[in-house]
Motif scaffolding. Structure first.
Motif, short mmCIF file in Angstrom:
data_model
loop_
_atom_site.label_atom_id
_atom_site.label_comp_id
_atom_site.label_asym_id
_atom_site.label_seq_id
_atom_site.Cartn_x
_atom_site.Cartn_y
_atom_site.Cartn_z
N GLU A 679 0.82 -1.21 0.00
CA GLU A 679 0.00 0.00 0.00
C GLU A 679 0.85 1.25 0.00
OE1 GLU A 679 -0.75 0.25 4.82
OE2 GLU A 679 -2.25 -0.73 3.56
N LEU A 680 0.22 2.35 -0.38
CA LEU A 680 0.87 3.66 -0.44
C LEU A 680 1.48 3.99 0.92
CD1 LEU A 680 1.17 6.20 -2.36
CD2 LEU A 680 -0.74 7.15 -1.07
N GLY A 681 2.74 4.47 0.91
CA GLY A 681 3.42 4.87 2.14
C GLY A 681 4.16 3.75 2.84
N GLN A 682 3.96 2.51 2.41
CA GLN A 682 4.58 1.36 3.07
C GLN A 682 6.10 1.37 2.87
OE1 GLN A 682 2.70 -2.31 2.02
NE2 GLN A 682 4.41 -3.58 2.68
N THR A 683 6.83 1.06 3.94
CA THR A 683 8.29 0.95 3.86
C THR A 683 8.65 -0.46 3.43
OG1 THR A 683 8.58 2.59 5.61
CG2 THR A 683 10.44 1.13 5.16
N VAL A 684 9.52 -0.56 2.44
CA VAL A 684 9.91 -1.86 1.90
C VAL A 684 11.41 -1.88 1.64
CG1 VAL A 684 7.70 -2.46 0.83
CG2 VAL A 684 9.35 -1.08 -0.44
N LYS A 685 11.98 -3.07 1.65
CA LYS A 685 13.37 -3.26 1.21
C LYS A 685 13.33 -3.67 -0.25
CE LYS A 685 16.72 -4.68 3.80
NZ LYS A 685 17.63 -5.47 4.68
N VAL A 686 14.21 -3.08 -1.06
CA VAL A 686 14.24 -3.38 -2.49
C VAL A 686 15.66 -3.66 -2.94
CG1 VAL A 686 12.20 -1.97 -3.01
CG2 VAL A 686 14.47 -0.93 -3.11
N ARG A 687 15.76 -4.38 -4.06
CA ARG A 687 17.05 -4.60 -4.70
C ARG A 687 17.02 -3.92 -6.06
NH1 ARG A 687 18.01 -9.85 -3.81
NH2 ARG A 687 16.62 -10.50 -5.51
N LEU A 688 18.08 -3.19 -6.37
CA LEU A 688 18.18 -2.52 -7.67
C LEU A 688 18.56 -3.56 -8.72
CD1 LEU A 688 18.15 0.10 -9.29
CD2 LEU A 688 20.54 0.46 -8.65
N GLU A 689 17.64 -3.83 -9.65
CA GLU A 689 17.82 -4.89 -10.64
C GLU A 689 18.43 -4.38 -11.94
OE1 GLU A 689 16.99 -8.38 -10.58
OE2 GLU A 689 17.10 -7.93 -8.45
N GLU A 690 18.03 -3.20 -12.36
CA GLU A 690 18.49 -2.70 -13.66
C GLU A 690 18.42 -1.18 -13.69
OE1 GLU A 690 17.32 -3.16 -18.39
OE2 GLU A 690 16.70 -4.69 -16.96
N VAL A 691 19.39 -0.57 -14.39
CA VAL A 691 19.45 0.88 -14.54
C VAL A 691 19.54 1.21 -16.03
CG1 VAL A 691 20.76 2.97 -14.05
CG2 VAL A 691 20.59 1.20 -12.32
N THR A 692 18.73 2.13 -16.50
CA THR A 692 18.81 2.59 -17.89
C THR A 692 19.04 4.11 -17.88
OG1 THR A 692 16.40 2.75 -17.93
CG2 THR A 692 17.38 0.75 -18.84
N PRO A 693 20.32 4.54 -17.88
CA PRO A 693 20.61 5.98 -17.79
C PRO A 693 20.00 6.79 -18.93
CG PRO A 693 22.57 4.67 -17.34
CD PRO A 693 21.54 3.72 -17.86
N LEU A 694 19.88 6.20 -20.13
CA LEU A 694 19.34 6.96 -21.25
C LEU A 694 17.94 7.48 -20.95
CD1 LEU A 694 19.69 7.90 -24.21
CD2 LEU A 694 18.59 5.75 -24.90
N GLN A 695 17.09 6.64 -20.37
CA GLN A 695 15.73 7.07 -20.02
C GLN A 695 15.62 7.49 -18.56
OE1 GLN A 695 16.10 3.88 -21.48
NE2 GLN A 695 15.55 4.43 -23.56
#
Length: 748
Positions: A679-695
């Motif tokens: 839900e909105l506002g929820q704190t979560v742990k995430v892993r950065l899977e992919e980065v696309t600097p162009l966009q």
């Protein structure tokens, strides 16, 4: 009970969704005579409570389902790369997401894209809606230039667009690549071609390399057509122009100082305060840009065209040439400068008693950064502000304290959303992402500028002069209803009968400030607000809780302020360089143009910042971060990452094997079987899977489990969630998105 009743009408519409007009419903129910008036009242009642959505002047549809044939608007590309639409009502789109399934029968036409509208047949299958297009109404401009990365191919190359909204791909023949090499950032225009064939283009400019640290800003500048180079006639005028001779009041003896960000490139406002026996005198002096930029000149035409300056982490694209913006018009230290000033008298409670405008000459006694002024007032010794503590800073803070009493009584909207700062090293690379600190020095300057802006609006309105207001309308009924629905899921009541007031929003924010729901409530309150615009017609400024407001304090970087200066000069007879009759008659058109340029700059600034953040994070793929859910959609979750404040996207297909259902009122994704929720506002742990600097895109994997089912929670009907393995939900396997990393949140 009178006939017809609500249940009868709804039952008829459910069984006959193609009969949508009042006449068709009346004929189907055999309603005659006075019963038709009763039917009209029921239809209006069902529309008012959100059960029905008006799709035409006298036509309705169920708000939770699209009509079998109707107008749809294509809104987004989902995580599977499919085009998603919604039904169009009189007040916007409504109902569940609809997947585009091509043209109907033998119909053919151009492919639709995000932003297009068309007439379509809609059918439902296994809880999912599909649209077969009959006719495309609005086609996006396929002939518009494209900015992106050039990739070599055996026969030339292709361009990958830099904008996430641009779904085109242009093929470039060898003879049309204009020397572009693999990895170059280019600008290209499409070539005319066959309607059903591949789109070809011609490279017009090579902007730089994708690995150039300046690329983030360059892409945003060119993608949004922000003019960078000044025409020769404009530069010639800027180098030779002198201020128009006008009677001026001498303010050079006053201890006026500028307080700006440490990296400020121009200084267009200075402040002064003086203690009176029964209150305070405050003077706000502003650069007299009107004395240099006069109507009908090349300088004026170019300034109006640009509308405003655009600020990027590594540069500024100014509204005025350097000779004016950073020199002749800038209130530089210890130099005489023409100015427009307002002298305001306040009583001890901060209530304004009087004001007067002055066309004068001033000399800034000091140039202080916010941090330097704050350090001095906080008692830190040795800094550049210490010299000005007694004669200047203490009176300023005394007046600010008095104005604070009046501000608290007025009760402007207290939404203090943190801003991020992208720090750029000398080599142009990102060295860090920090949160901008907010000092009392910032609030002092902000409050003095607000008071000066109010004074300008009051004076021009009193004199009946043409005026470009800065207006901020109150939230719409629809947005307030959405806010109330969301708050209800948090067991917070919000009565819909009261008129929206800033005091009420502030009370809500204060009541939830130290709770788990604080950030979610702040986010939803922000979303409920309208956007501020320029308009010759006044509706007040809701956010500041002011009846009248105009922009007066930044004419170096905003054309709107220059118009207000000229109106003051004309109406107060302060010179011959005021507002012309032609410009006064065109204020509606000018206001519309300035709103467009302002939003163009905001979009470009946001995109550049997103790309800088992506560049900063590209070597951190695989790292884990704390984050907060800032947006919930049928396609997935937008998440703001802690530390950097970067926004990423987690597609619904990556959340788990559950069948996730989007519940719009609670802004949550709910697992249909277990009732667990994100839900909105929820704190979560995430892993950065992919980065696309162009966009500027970040793809995230949510590592935290969803919240457990709420007591008494009802699981909503399907609203576009993605299913898990075959045999569950809609029986579709959750796939990895085809456009990984291309979706990303932004400022709401």
């Amino acid at each position: 009970m009178s006939f017809p009743d609500r249940e009868t009408v709804l039952d008829f519409i459910n069984k006959n969704p193609s009969l949508t007009t009042k006449q068709e419903i009346a004929r189907g129910l055999k309603v005659k005579g006075r019963e038709r008036q009763h039917l009209r009242a029921i239809l209006k009642e069902l529309e008012a409570d959100g059960t029905l959505e008006r799709t035409g002047k006298r036509a309705w549809a169920k708000a939770d389902q699209p009509p079998p044939t109707g107008v749809i608007s294509f809104e987004e590309i989902d995580s599977d790369g499919e085009l998603i639409a919604r039904a169009v009502g009189r007040d916007g789109t409504f109902g569940p997401p609809i997947r585009y399934a091509g043209y109907s029968g033998k119909s053919r036409g151009p492919a639709p894209g995000v932003g297009d509208k068309g007439l379509a047949r809609v059918n439902e299958s296994n809880g999912e809606y599909h649209a077969k297009l009959l006719k495309l109404f609005e086609k996006r401009d396929e002939d518009s230039p494209m900015t992106g990365r050039f990739e070599r191919t055996p026969r030339g190359g292709r361009i990958v667009p830099a904008s996430r909204k641009d779904k085109r791909t242009l093929l470039i023949a060898e003879s049309d690549r204009k020397g572009a090499e693999d990895g170059d950032l280019v600008r290209a225009i499409p070539k005319p071609g066959k309607p059903n064939g591949p789109a070809f283009g011609v490279v017009t400019d090579v902007l730089g390399r994708i690995d150039d640290p300046r690329a983030a800003s360059l892409l945003a500048i060119h993608a949004h057509d922000i003019p960078v180079e000044f025409p020769k006639d404009v530069l010639n005028e800027a180098k030779s122009i002198k201020p128009l001779d006008s009677p001026r009041e001498d303010l050079t003896g006053l201890d006026l100082i500028t307080i700006d960000p440490a990296d400020a490139r121009d200084h267009d406002d200075a402040v002064y305060a003086e203690k009176l026996d029964d209150g305070w005198k405050v003077i706000v002096a502003i650069a007299d840009v009107a004395a240099y930029v006069r109507p009908g000149t090349a300088l004026d035409r170019e300034a109006q065209k640009r509308g405003n300056s655009t600020y990027f982490p590594d540069r500024v694209v100014p509204m005025l040439p350097f000779e004016l913006s950073a020199d002749a018009c800038s209130l530089v230290e210890n130099e005489d400068r023409p100015c427009m000033a307002v002298e305001m008298i306040f009583d001890q409670s901060g209530t304004k008693r009087s004001h007067r405008f002055i066309r004068g000459t001033m000399r800034s006694k000091a140039k202080l950064a916010y941090e330097e002024a704050q350090a001095a007032i906080d008692g830190k010794t040795g800094g550049p502000g210490e010299k000005w503590l007694e004669p200047v800073l203490k009176p300023l803070w005394g007046a600010f304290e008095a104005l604070g009493k009046a501000r608290a009584k007025r009760g402007p909207l207290e939404l203090d959303m943190p801003e991020k700062r992208v720090e750029i090293g000398e080599d142009g690379k990102v060295t860090g992402i920090t949160e901008k600190e907010r000092f009392d020095a910032h609030r002092l300057i902000e409050e003095f500028m607000i008071q000066a802006n109010v004074a300008a609006a009051e004076t021009l309105e009193k004199l009946g002069a043409p005026l470009l207001y800065r207006v901020h309308d109150q939230p719409t009924d629809a947005k307030i209803a959405a806010l109330a629905d969301f708050l209800q899921t948090l067991d917070i009541n919000w009565s819909l009968g009261e008129r929206p007031q800033t005091h009420r929003f502030n009370r809500l924010l204060a009541d939830t400030r130290n709770t788990d729901n604080s950030e979610a409530v702040s986010e939803i309150v922000l979303r409920s607000q309208a956007q501020a615009i320029y308009d010759p017609d006044n509706v007040g400024h809701f956010g500041l809780n002011l009846a009248r407001y105009a922009h007066f304090t930044s004419p170096i970087r905003r054309y709107s302020d220059l118009i207000v200066h000229r109106a003051l000069i004309s109406s107060l007879k302060l010179g011959d360089d005021g507002l012309t009759q032609e410009m006064a008659a065109s204020l509606h058109d000018i206001a519309s143009h300035l709103v467009d340029t302002e939003r163009r700059s905001m979009a470009a600034e946001r995109e550049a910042t997103d790309r800088y953040l992506a560049l900063y994070l590209q070597d951190k793929v695989g790292a884990e971060f704390e984050g907060r859910i800032t947006g919930v959609t049928p396609a997935g979750l937008f998440i703001r990452m802690g530390g950097t404040g970067a926004d990423g996207f987690s597609p619904i297909s990556r959340l788990s094997d559950d069948y996730w259902v989007y519940d719009e009122p609670s802004m949550a994704l709910i697992a249909r079987g277990s009732g667990k929720r994100f839900e909105l506002g929820q704190t979560v742990k995430v892993r950065l899977e992919e980065v696309t600097p162009l966009q500027g895109g970040l793809l995230l994997e949510v590592l935290s489990p969803p919240k457990p089912k709420k007591p008494g929670q009802k699981i909503p009907a399907s609203r576009g969630g993605r299913s898990g393995p075959p045999g569950r939900g809609r029986g579709k396997v959750a796939r990895k998105p085809r456009h990984k990393g291309r979706k990303k949140g932004g400022k709401r």
